[in-house]
Design a protein around this motif. Structure first.
Motif, PDB file in Angstrom:
ATOM      1  N   UNK A  48      -4.932  -7.784  -2.598  1.00 50.37           N
ATOM      2  CA  UNK A  48      -4.247  -8.118  -1.357  1.00 50.37           C
ATOM      3  C   UNK A  48      -3.022  -8.946  -1.686  1.00 50.37           C
ATOM      4  N   UNK A  49      -1.982  -8.795  -0.885  1.00 53.18           N
ATOM      5  CA  UNK A  49      -0.735  -9.515  -1.128  1.00 53.18           C
ATOM      6  C   UNK A  49      -0.217 -10.081   0.189  1.00 53.18           C
ATOM      7  N   UNK A  50       0.792 -10.944   0.089  1.00 51.63           N
ATOM      8  CA  UNK A  50       1.504 -11.382   1.284  1.00 51.63           C
ATOM      9  C   UNK A  50       2.579 -10.326   1.570  1.00 51.63           C
ATOM     10  N   UNK A  51       2.101  -9.144   1.945  1.00 50.20           N
ATOM     11  CA  UNK A  51       2.965  -7.967   2.052  1.00 50.20           C
ATOM     12  C   UNK A  51       2.480  -7.101   3.210  1.00 50.20           C
ATOM     13  N   UNK A  52       3.392  -6.810   4.143  1.00 49.50           N
ATOM     14  CA  UNK A  52       3.034  -6.085   5.361  1.00 49.50           C
ATOM     15  C   UNK A  52       3.996  -4.925   5.611  1.00 49.50           C
ATOM     16  N   UNK A  53       3.463  -3.901   6.270  1.00 56.43           N
ATOM     17  CA  UNK A  53       4.271  -2.805   6.792  1.00 56.43           C
ATOM     18  C   UNK A  53       4.248  -2.935   8.307  1.00 56.43           C
ATOM     19  N   UNK A  54       5.427  -3.028   8.900  1.00 57.08           N
ATOM     20  CA  UNK A  54       5.555  -3.181  10.348  1.00 57.08           C
ATOM     21  C   UNK A  54       6.196  -1.907  10.889  1.00 57.08           C
TER      22      UNK A  54
ATOM     23  N   UNK B  67       0.853  -3.262  12.653  1.00 55.96           N
ATOM     24  CA  UNK B  67       0.894  -4.105  11.464  1.00 55.96           C
ATOM     25  C   UNK B  67      -0.164  -3.650  10.467  1.00 55.96           C
ATOM     26  N   UNK B  68       0.239  -3.427   9.227  1.00 59.89           N
ATOM     27  CA  UNK B  68      -0.684  -3.110   8.135  1.00 59.89           C
ATOM     28  C   UNK B  68      -0.407  -4.054   6.981  1.00 59.89           C
ATOM     29  N   UNK B  69      -1.470  -4.587   6.387  1.00 58.53           N
ATOM     30  CA  UNK B  69      -1.307  -5.473   5.235  1.00 58.53           C
ATOM     31  C   UNK B  69      -1.750  -4.755   3.980  1.00 58.53           C
ATOM     32  N   UNK B  70      -1.021  -5.012   2.903  1.00 56.49           N
ATOM     33  CA  UNK B  70      -1.295  -4.369   1.621  1.00 56.49           C
ATOM     34  C   UNK B  70      -1.525  -5.413   0.536  1.00 56.49           C
TER      35      UNK B  70
ATOM     36  N   UNK C 211      12.350 -10.625 -16.984  1.00 58.82           N
ATOM     37  CA  UNK C 211      10.989 -11.058 -16.701  1.00 58.82           C
ATOM     38  C   UNK C 211      10.001 -10.268 -17.528  1.00 58.82           C
ATOM     39  N   UNK C 212       8.946 -10.950 -17.957  1.00 62.93           N
ATOM     40  CA  UNK C 212       7.968 -10.304 -18.824  1.00 62.93           C
ATOM     41  C   UNK C 212       6.890  -9.629 -18.013  1.00 62.93           C
ATOM     42  N   UNK C 213       6.140  -8.770 -18.683  1.00 59.93           N
ATOM     43  CA  UNK C 213       5.059  -8.059 -18.014  1.00 59.93           C
ATOM     44  C   UNK C 213       3.704  -8.623 -18.418  1.00 59.93           C
ATOM     45  N   UNK C 214       3.694  -9.877 -18.919  1.00 62.41           N
ATOM     46  CA  UNK C 214       2.434 -10.442 -19.367  1.00 62.41           C
ATOM     47  C   UNK C 214       1.483 -10.654 -18.198  1.00 62.41           C
ATOM     48  N   UNK C 215       0.191 -10.564 -18.486  1.00 62.36           N
ATOM     49  CA  UNK C 215      -0.812 -10.749 -17.450  1.00 62.36           C
ATOM     50  C   UNK C 215      -0.921 -12.231 -17.148  1.00 62.36           C
TER      51      UNK C 215
ATOM     52  N   UNK D 299       3.482  -6.064  -8.050  1.00 62.63           N
ATOM     53  CA  UNK D 299       2.498  -4.994  -7.906  1.00 62.63           C
ATOM     54  C   UNK D 299       3.182  -3.670  -7.537  1.00 62.63           C
ATOM     55  N   UNK D 300       2.562  -2.583  -7.943  1.00 57.87           N
ATOM     56  CA  UNK D 300       3.165  -1.256  -7.757  1.00 57.87           C
ATOM     57  C   UNK D 300       3.418  -0.929  -6.285  1.00 57.87           C
ATOM     58  N   UNK D 301       2.563  -1.415  -5.373  1.00 61.55           N
ATOM     59  CA  UNK D 301       2.778  -1.119  -3.955  1.00 61.55           C
ATOM     60  C   UNK D 301       4.057  -1.793  -3.459  1.00 61.55           C
TER      61      UNK D 301
END
Length: 344
Positions: free
Chosen positions: A53-59, A341-344, A29-33, A83-85
């Motif tokens: 913001x992402x569809x990404x959560x810490x439970x 629940x935390x969203x990132x 996979x490429x790293x193109x923007x 994303x880095x997170x």
């Protein structure tokens, strides 16, 4: 959940089995923007979320945490790198949990066998004899336009024909199963030596799609299959715009845009009829949503709760539709269980 339709469900990853049909080796996979996707005028009023913001959560519970990422199962190279997170959480995890572990040959073979078992019509019965004439004509015309042999669908039950048609349509739109978030992360997990956990069985996934099961009725299953084959044919006309909007929604973590796209209503151009007009279609839609969403969401939330109870360091990837679309989504169910629940 509103009018979340079959083709949209496939793209967002309500079911993962289609990814296995296209092979599960992740590409380079490429790293193109990513370029800004085109958006239809009807959706230009949807605001982007404030901040990244992402569809990404810490439970989390008192002493452990699980990461949960919403996936799209068909994507392209512009989704990468993640994303880095997300990357940091994945690298630090010890296990990867996905809807179904297609890296396991026995599971992959079981899915293929189950799909063929449930997806073929009885000997002597053909798809054109099962479908209403107008639906068959629409299917035949589309296949001719695509230069796709409609005879290849003749042995398939309506739901399996819809599945096949969806896969072809999505790939024609330029997005591929091998770029799906689950597929890429499963390949990386295997390379990194992480354990891969399947949240569902082949029976769970195929039965949700086909409507077959211990107490199912074949005629009812075929009627429901005709219904979502019809809606799939309606949706394909607007596929390019729909894909661009979904990609934008995922990349920006835009819940509002995602819901608007998923709830968009598709109507037959000739008749003007929209899906769900009849009471029987409304019931079929409700039954489909129960199979694909409600019951599966509850099971997935239960598995995540068990990971936390066992203090396991797990990175979970499931379809974004399971996490953000209705009041009974996985994240809301976990919130009701008392988890933080935390969203990132």
């Amino acid at each position: 959940m509103g009018n979340a339709n079959f083709l949209k469900c496939v793209i967002l990853g309500c079911l993962f089995i289609l990814a296995g049909c296209a092979g599960n080796k992740a590409p380079e996979v490429s790293a193109e923007v990513p370029a800004e996707s085109s958006v239809s005028p009807a959706l230009k009023g949807i605001e982007e979320p404030a901040g990244e913001k992402h569809f990404f959560w810490k439970v989390s519970d008192e002493n452990s945490s699980v990461w949960v990422l919403g996936s799209v199962h068909f994507a392209d190279s512009t989704f990468y790198p993640l994303d880095s997170v997300i990357e940091t959480a994945f690298v630090a995890s010890e296990e990867l949990a996905v809807e179904i572990n297609l890296n396991d040959d026995s599971t992959s073979n079981e899915v293929s066998s189950k799909m063929m078992q449930d997806g073929l019509l009885p000997a002597g019965v053909s798809l054109n004899s099962v479908l209403p004439r107008n639906v068959w004509n629409s299917l035949d015309s589309l296949c001719a336009a695509w230069n796709f042999p409609v005879m290849a669908l003749q042995r398939l039950r309506p739901w399996f024909a819809a599945t096949t048609l969806s896969a072809v349509a999505i790939q024609r739109a330029g997005i591929q199963a091998e770029y799906g978030i689950d597929v890429v992360l499963m390949d990386r997990a295997a390379t990194d030596g992480k354990a891969i956990v399947g949240l569902e069985t082949a029976e769970d996934q195929v039965s949700a799609l086909s409507g077959t099961g211990k107490d199912s009725d074949e005629s009812q299953s075929d009627s429901a299959g005709v219904y979502y084959l019809k809606t799939t044919l309606r949706e394909i006309a607007g596929l390019d715009s729909m894909v661009a909007q979904m990609m934008r929604a995922w990349k920006t973590g835009n819940d509002s845009l995602l819901r608007v796209v998923m709830n968009a209503e598709f109507c037959d151009e000739k008749s003007g009829n929209c899906e769900g007009d009849s009471e029987s279609e409304k019931k079929m839609k409700a039954d489909l949503e129960e199979r694909i969403y409600t019951s599966r969401n509850a099971k997935m939330a239960g598995s995540i709760a068990q990971f936390l109870e066992e203090d396991r360091n797990v990175f979970v990837v499931i379809g974004a539709a399971h996490l953000a679309l209705d009041e009974d989504n996985v994240i809301e169910l976990l919130r009701r269980k008392g988890f933080r629940i935390q969203r990132f």
